[in-house]
Enzyme design. Structure first.
Site, PDB file in Angstrom:
ATOM      1  N   ARG A  12      11.538 -17.008  14.895  1.00  0.00           N
ATOM      2  CA  ARG A  12      10.255 -16.376  14.643  1.00  0.00           C
ATOM      3  C   ARG A  12      10.287 -14.877  14.936  1.00  0.00           C
ATOM      4  O   ARG A  12       9.640 -14.091  14.259  1.00  0.00           O
ATOM      5  CB  ARG A  12       9.208 -17.048  15.517  1.00  0.00           C
ATOM      6  CG  ARG A  12       7.972 -16.264  15.588  1.00  0.00           C
ATOM      7  CD  ARG A  12       6.782 -17.108  15.641  1.00  0.00           C
ATOM      8  NE  ARG A  12       5.693 -16.276  16.101  1.00  0.00           N
ATOM      9  CZ  ARG A  12       4.708 -16.701  16.838  1.00  0.00           C
ATOM     10  NH1 ARG A  12       4.685 -17.960  17.205  1.00  0.00           N
ATOM     11  NH2 ARG A  12       3.769 -15.901  17.196  1.00  0.00           N
ATOM     12  N   ARG A  59       9.970 -22.359  15.053  1.00  0.00           N
ATOM     13  CA  ARG A  59       9.866 -21.845  13.694  1.00  0.00           C
ATOM     14  C   ARG A  59      11.194 -21.258  13.253  1.00  0.00           C
ATOM     15  O   ARG A  59      11.843 -20.543  14.025  1.00  0.00           O
ATOM     16  CB  ARG A  59       8.802 -20.750  13.686  1.00  0.00           C
ATOM     17  CG  ARG A  59       8.354 -20.279  12.311  1.00  0.00           C
ATOM     18  CD  ARG A  59       7.441 -21.313  11.709  1.00  0.00           C
ATOM     19  NE  ARG A  59       6.923 -20.871  10.424  1.00  0.00           N
ATOM     20  CZ  ARG A  59       5.791 -20.189  10.278  1.00  0.00           C
ATOM     21  NH1 ARG A  59       5.074 -19.847  11.320  1.00  0.00           N
ATOM     22  NH2 ARG A  59       5.374 -19.848   9.074  1.00  0.00           N
ATOM     23  N   LYS A  74       1.616 -30.905  12.063  1.00  0.00           N
ATOM     24  CA  LYS A  74       2.063 -29.758  12.863  1.00  0.00           C
ATOM     25  C   LYS A  74       3.142 -30.255  13.819  1.00  0.00           C
ATOM     26  O   LYS A  74       2.873 -30.966  14.762  1.00  0.00           O
ATOM     27  CB  LYS A  74       0.905 -29.142  13.641  1.00  0.00           C
ATOM     28  CG  LYS A  74       1.321 -27.881  14.374  1.00  0.00           C
ATOM     29  CD  LYS A  74       0.181 -27.193  15.070  1.00  0.00           C
ATOM     30  CE  LYS A  74       0.584 -25.809  15.545  1.00  0.00           C
ATOM     31  NZ  LYS A  74       1.886 -25.764  16.224  1.00  0.00           N
ATOM     32  N   GLU A 106      10.093 -25.679  10.310  1.00  0.00           N
ATOM     33  CA  GLU A 106      10.037 -25.936  11.752  1.00  0.00           C
ATOM     34  C   GLU A 106      11.197 -26.844  12.138  1.00  0.00           C
ATOM     35  O   GLU A 106      11.418 -27.890  11.520  1.00  0.00           O
ATOM     36  CB  GLU A 106       8.694 -26.620  12.077  1.00  0.00           C
ATOM     37  CG  GLU A 106       8.411 -26.803  13.541  1.00  0.00           C
ATOM     38  CD  GLU A 106       7.699 -25.604  14.201  1.00  0.00           C
ATOM     39  OE1 GLU A 106       7.391 -24.622  13.493  1.00  0.00           O
ATOM     40  OE2 GLU A 106       7.484 -25.668  15.421  1.00  0.00           O
ATOM     41  N   GLU A 138      -1.083 -30.669   6.536  1.00  0.00           N
ATOM     42  CA  GLU A 138       0.314 -30.907   6.909  1.00  0.00           C
ATOM     43  C   GLU A 138       0.420 -31.271   8.387  1.00  0.00           C
ATOM     44  O   GLU A 138      -0.362 -30.805   9.201  1.00  0.00           O
ATOM     45  CB  GLU A 138       1.160 -29.646   6.641  1.00  0.00           C
ATOM     46  CG  GLU A 138       1.208 -29.258   5.174  1.00  0.00           C
ATOM     47  CD  GLU A 138       2.009 -27.980   4.933  1.00  0.00           C
ATOM     48  OE1 GLU A 138       2.608 -27.451   5.891  1.00  0.00           O
ATOM     49  OE2 GLU A 138       2.008 -27.518   3.778  1.00  0.00           O
ATOM     50  N   LYS A 173      -5.018 -24.541  12.423  1.00  0.00           N
ATOM     51  CA  LYS A 173      -4.388 -25.660  13.125  1.00  0.00           C
ATOM     52  C   LYS A 173      -5.417 -26.433  13.938  1.00  0.00           C
ATOM     53  O   LYS A 173      -6.338 -25.860  14.499  1.00  0.00           O
ATOM     54  CB  LYS A 173      -3.244 -25.171  14.018  1.00  0.00           C
ATOM     55  CG  LYS A 173      -3.622 -24.116  15.021  1.00  0.00           C
ATOM     56  CD  LYS A 173      -2.386 -23.672  15.832  1.00  0.00           C
ATOM     57  CE  LYS A 173      -2.671 -22.381  16.569  1.00  0.00           C
ATOM     58  NZ  LYS A 173      -1.500 -21.815  17.247  1.00  0.00           N
ATOM     59  N   ARG A 194      -2.157 -13.828  11.141  1.00  0.00           N
ATOM     60  CA  ARG A 194      -2.752 -15.065  11.641  1.00  0.00           C
ATOM     61  C   ARG A 194      -4.134 -15.128  11.023  1.00  0.00           C
ATOM     62  O   ARG A 194      -5.105 -14.699  11.610  1.00  0.00           O
ATOM     63  CB  ARG A 194      -2.842 -14.970  13.157  1.00  0.00           C
ATOM     64  CG  ARG A 194      -3.200 -16.232  13.872  1.00  0.00           C
ATOM     65  CD  ARG A 194      -3.324 -15.953  15.355  1.00  0.00           C
ATOM     66  NE  ARG A 194      -2.043 -15.644  15.975  1.00  0.00           N
ATOM     67  CZ  ARG A 194      -1.124 -16.556  16.272  1.00  0.00           C
ATOM     68  NH1 ARG A 194      -1.332 -17.817  15.996  1.00  0.00           N
ATOM     69  NH2 ARG A 194       0.005 -16.196  16.848  1.00  0.00           N
ATOM     70  N   PHE A 217       8.398 -26.114   4.893  1.00  0.00           N
ATOM     71  CA  PHE A 217       7.035 -26.180   4.355  1.00  0.00           C
ATOM     72  C   PHE A 217       6.664 -25.012   3.459  1.00  0.00           C
ATOM     73  O   PHE A 217       5.565 -24.953   2.942  1.00  0.00           O
ATOM     74  CB  PHE A 217       6.000 -26.368   5.465  1.00  0.00           C
ATOM     75  CG  PHE A 217       6.137 -25.391   6.612  1.00  0.00           C
ATOM     76  CD1 PHE A 217       5.795 -24.067   6.449  1.00  0.00           C
ATOM     77  CD2 PHE A 217       6.584 -25.837   7.850  1.00  0.00           C
ATOM     78  CE1 PHE A 217       5.894 -23.184   7.504  1.00  0.00           C
ATOM     79  CE2 PHE A 217       6.688 -24.954   8.909  1.00  0.00           C
ATOM     80  CZ  PHE A 217       6.354 -23.620   8.734  1.00  0.00           C
TER      81      PHE A 217
END
Length: 558
Positions: free
Chosen positions: A274, A259, A254, A304, A252, A425, A419, A344
């Site tokens: 976020r 966020r 970025k 986003e 995808e 990423k 994470r 997303f």
DNA sequence: TCTGATGCGTC
DNA sequence: GTCGGAC
DNA sequence: GTCCGACGACGCATCAGA
């Protein structure tokens, strides 16, 4: 009843321990001994946080109000306190020392526990500090703080000062508290973690674990309009490494924005940031658009928000900030800086939780319920295991003015607040800059007594003048930190509090993510995410990078 | 009434 | 956000 | 791999004080 003194004692003990298992043990023992009302707040206090995110309370106290309160309580001037901070290398130690050396005055807590503050009293007063607003509120905040410090022993002051600054520095964070709650009440860490995802409040989770155990924790579900923690991505060294890790991946774009988490039920909608703050009002255009393009009774969506110029080109991240937390002039700005929302993920639809479903499944649902509009679309995605194909998407994203790509494992669930390696990423590496070190700050905490933050300047082409472009404070090892401190010390021209002016003779090579326009630095530019690479021993200041080079680099990526 | 410093959130 | 260090 | 702490720039809201 638990006194603040007891809390301080535990903090001091924990601070001296390095093993995280032993720390967890200490925290667990402490939590187990608490009353229920104390248990609701102490897990956060140990982490240096006062209020749970969802409560939306802020202390509004920083260094300057802290100095004001400490001045009254200790008799030290703000200037002296600043010097003391440099000497002690930590706000807590500074407060402790200021009280220890204060002129003798009534100190109730020194005469037994009857006059001592309880944990709940402290919490109560901190809440009053947070609630103070309007004219004279800073004075009220200071008065409350002064009362607390006047009722404190020096040791308590150490942790009180750190608490109001939001940094306990005792090695206790979410992970430790999560495990400690599990240990204290005989439940598993996974159960605690799961309940935490949905409530966002470890105090609440601790109380639940104590009262109802595993069963209670397992009953916690995602609730509409109560935001949950978002899933985060890890940095991958490159596309091939990332693909090797996951085989076939969803690739995808970025986007460089902010966020957001959207909760919709019928005609009601709320958008959260976020950190779970509500941002529906500043983004009301996005909210309206969403109400018209989601085909579901209720939904929780992840995406986003990106700023665009009217011609349709994405804008630098700075522009999103101008919309994001705005309270006034919203209508005007929404025309100047349109926001586009790329969705997303989807975590909940029509009563059905989806976070345990695979990404493939969630994406399918997302595509079903979103009718794209001028403001809302589903994030670009290509499924592939082929490096060339992924690389093509990457360059497409960069050419379109975005940050890079995220590769996502198709079989992975949505893991809030983590994470992990399910999302990787990939961003481009920028050329480095060689800049002159013109000043520095003395560090705090584990960086106490080191010069740990360096002011950087480039060279103005015609005049040779030095123009600041920002500071760098990360990328050095502890060893380098010590070496650099010794190297810079002889260059100190003058000192003020924790700031130090330096003779401009050293050159640092610095990496960064992006060059931004800056209203704050004399050069007119600043580095985003600067990090130290090395000392350019081979370069003199005259050979450092020029403003025109920075201008060129800036222009190249616009 | 305006301006600068401060606090706090975004990345 | 980035990074290094401890486990 | 995970957690923790020590730090970066920017923009908005808020408040104190001119």
């Amino acid at each position: 009843m638990t006194t603040f003194h007891e809390l301080a004692i535990v903090c001091e003990r924990i601070e001296s321990i390095s093993s995280s298992l032993a720390i967890t043990q200490e925290v667990a023992t402490f939590l187990r001994a608490l009353e229920e009302s104390e248990l609701a707040v102490c897990p956060l206090l140990l982490m240096g946080t006062v209020f749970a995110e969802w409560r939306g309370l802020e202390l509004g106290v920083g260094k300057s109000l802290l100095y004001a309160a400490l001045s009254s309580a200790s008799g030290w001037s703000a200037r002296q306190l600043d010097e003391l901070l440099r000497e002690m290398g930590d706000v807590g130690r500074m407060a402790e020392e200021a009280l220890r050396r204060r002129a003798q005055r009534t100190l109730l807590s020194a005469f037994g526990d009857d006059g001592g503050l309880s944990v709940l009293e402290v919490y109560d007063i901190l809440e009053r500090i947070a609630r103070a607003e309007g004219r004279g509120s800073q004075g009220q905040k200071v008065q409350h703080l002064e009362y607390l410090f006047s009722s404190c022993s020096p040791l308590e002051a150490r942790y009180l000062a750190r608490l109001v600054m939001g940094e306990m520095r005792i090695g206790v964070g979410e992970g430790i508290v999560r495990d400690a709650i599990a240990q204290a009440f005989g439940v598993s860490s996974e159960e605690v973690e799961r309940a935490y995802m949905f409530t966002g409040d470890l105090g609440e989770v601790a109380v639940l674990a104590m009262r109802k155990g595993s069963e209670g924790l397992r009953e916690v579900r995602i609730r509409l309009f109560r935001p949950i923690r978002v899933m985060l991505a890890q940095i991958a060294p490159g596309i091939s490494a990332a693909l090797e890790e996951m085989g076939e991946a969803a690739v995808e774009w970025k986007y460089d924005g902010a966020r957001v988490q959207v909760h919709i039920q019928g005609s009601e909608i709320r958008i959260f940031s976020r950190r779970l703050e509500e941002v529906t009002h500043p983004l009301r255009d996005v909210a309206e658009a969403l109400l018209g393009c989601i085909d579901a009774r209720e939904a929780v969506l992840d995406g986003e928000a990106v700023a665009y110029d009217p011609s349709g080109r994405p804008r630098a991240f700075q522009y999103v900030l101008r919309r994001f937390r705005r309270k006034y002039g919203i209508e005007k700005k929404r025309k100047e800086i349109p926001i586009h929302l790329f969705l997303f993920d989807c975590l909940h639809v029509d009563g059905k939780p989806l976070i345990d479903e695979s990404l493939r499944e969630r994406r399918r649902t997302l595509e079903q319920i979103v009718r794209e509009s001028g403001v809302v679309s589903v994030a670009k995605q290509v499924i592939t295991s082929d490096e060339e194909e992924a690389s093509a998407v990457y360059h497409e994203a960069l050419d379109a003015g975005h940050e890079g790509i995220i590769l996502k494992k198709l079989s992975s669930p949505y893991i809030p607040g983590r994470r992990g390696k399910h999302w990787l990423k990939v961003k481009p590496l920028m050329e480095t800059l060689d800049l002159v070190v013109v000043g520095a700050d003395w560090g705090e905490g584990k960086r106490a007594h080191f010069l740990s933050s360096y002011y950087l300047a480039c060279i103005e082409d015609d005049t040779g003048r030095l123009l600041e472009v920002g500071k760098v404070a990360t990328g050095t090892t502890e060893e380098q930190l010590a070496e650099i401190t010794e190297m810079l010390k002889p260059l100190i021209i003058s000192q003020e509090g924790t700031y130090v002016r330096l003779e401009p003779v050293k050159v640092f090579e610095v990496a960064y993510e992006e060059i931004q326009r800056s209203p704050n630095y004399p050069s007119g530019y600043a580095l985003r995410f600067p990090r130290f690479v090395r000392v350019r021993e081979d370069k003199s200041p005259a050979e450092a990078d020029t403003l025109s080079r920075i201008e060129e680099l800036y222009a190249r990526f616009q």
